[in-house]
Design a protein around this motif. Structure first.
Motif, PDB file in Angstrom:
ATOM      1  N   SER A  99       1.644 -12.564  -2.178  1.00 51.77           N
ATOM      2  CA  SER A  99       2.235 -11.530  -3.029  1.00 51.77           C
ATOM      3  C   SER A  99       1.318 -10.312  -3.053  1.00 51.77           C
ATOM      4  O   SER A  99       0.123 -10.406  -2.759  1.00 51.77           O
ATOM      5  CB  SER A  99       2.417 -12.044  -4.459  1.00 51.77           C
ATOM      6  N   TYR A 100       1.899  -9.164  -3.412  1.00 49.56           N
ATOM      7  CA  TYR A 100       1.085  -7.962  -3.593  1.00 49.56           C
ATOM      8  C   TYR A 100       0.099  -8.172  -4.742  1.00 49.56           C
ATOM      9  O   TYR A 100      -1.018  -7.675  -4.713  1.00 49.56           O
ATOM     10  CB  TYR A 100       1.962  -6.738  -3.880  1.00 49.56           C
ATOM     11  N   TYR A 101       0.551  -8.896  -5.773  1.00 47.18           N
ATOM     12  CA  TYR A 101      -0.339  -9.160  -6.906  1.00 47.18           C
ATOM     13  C   TYR A 101      -1.629  -9.831  -6.433  1.00 47.18           C
ATOM     14  O   TYR A 101      -2.726  -9.397  -6.783  1.00 47.18           O
ATOM     15  CB  TYR A 101       0.344 -10.048  -7.958  1.00 47.18           C
ATOM     16  N   ASP A 104      -3.807  -7.417  -4.265  1.00 44.97           N
ATOM     17  CA  ASP A 104      -4.493  -6.425  -5.099  1.00 44.97           C
ATOM     18  C   ASP A 104      -5.608  -7.062  -5.913  1.00 44.97           C
ATOM     19  O   ASP A 104      -6.700  -6.502  -6.049  1.00 44.97           O
ATOM     20  CB  ASP A 104      -3.498  -5.728  -6.030  1.00 44.97           C
ATOM     21  N   LYS A 136       2.940  -0.917  -1.086  1.00 48.51           N
ATOM     22  CA  LYS A 136       4.201  -1.504  -1.562  1.00 48.51           C
ATOM     23  C   LYS A 136       5.401  -0.677  -1.117  1.00 48.51           C
ATOM     24  O   LYS A 136       6.464  -1.208  -0.860  1.00 48.51           O
ATOM     25  CB  LYS A 136       4.179  -1.635  -3.082  1.00 48.51           C
ATOM     26  N   ASP A 137       5.226   0.618  -1.018  1.00 48.15           N
ATOM     27  CA  ASP A 137       6.281   1.523  -0.555  1.00 48.15           C
ATOM     28  C   ASP A 137       6.109   1.710   0.951  1.00 48.15           C
ATOM     29  O   ASP A 137       5.128   2.305   1.405  1.00 48.15           O
ATOM     30  CB  ASP A 137       6.164   2.855  -1.292  1.00 48.15           C
ATOM     31  N   SER A 138       7.046   1.190   1.740  1.00 42.18           N
ATOM     32  CA  SER A 138       6.918   1.220   3.201  1.00 42.18           C
ATOM     33  C   SER A 138       6.835   2.639   3.766  1.00 42.18           C
ATOM     34  O   SER A 138       6.284   2.841   4.840  1.00 42.18           O
ATOM     35  CB  SER A 138       8.069   0.457   3.856  1.00 42.18           C
TER      36      SER A 138
END
Length: 152
Positions: A99-101, A104, A136-138
């Protein structure tokens, strides 16, 4: 797809880097593809290793489950494993996080967390490789690549 084909559509063009093997895709879609173009992968098999690393350098289990992902020892061990891989793997590493969480959280820990040496884990990684962090934003990915190409 069958509904589209039944309407008399003359051509259906599917493009992707991940639709192979086409035989199983055709069976799943219940369509015949009389014209197919499948190219071999640009990476040869001797350039790739995929495996599971279940423990880190000091033997701590690398388990990124929900219950374990915020444990400092896990993040420390994962970071040290990445540093070790960075030393021996030529060129680049591709590291996936669940996950991004978690990504990060680990990066933050490696930049600011526990450090046994004079350098943080993040500094040791950056000394060996040029990290590119997937945004997160491609739409921001080209900018991330530009930063990587200029160096950190």
């Amino acid at each position: 797809m069958l509904d589209i084909a039944k309407k008399g559509v003359g051509s259906i063009i599917l493009t992707s880097g991940t639709l192979s093997p086409m035989d199983s895709l055709a069976q799943e879609l219940k369509l015949d593809f009389p014209v197919r173009l499948e190219n071999p992968h640009v990476i040869s098999s001797n350039q790739l290793w995929a495996g599971v690393v279940s423990t880190g350098p000091s033997g701590y289990v690398l388990n990124s489950s929900y219950h374990n992902r915020d444990v400092p020892e896990y993040k420390q061990e994962l970071g040290n494993a990445i540093v070790n891989f960075s030393r021996v793997v030529p060129e680049a590493l591709l590291i996936f996080f669940p996950s991004y969480y978690l990504m990060d959280s680990c990066i933050s820990f490696w930049k600011n967390g526990c450090q046994r040496n004079s350098m943080t884990i993040w500094e040791r990684i950056c000394k060996l490789k040029k990290p590119v962090i997937e945004p997160k934003d491609s739409s921001l990915f080209p900018a991330a690549m530009q930063v990587s190409n200029r160096g950190l």
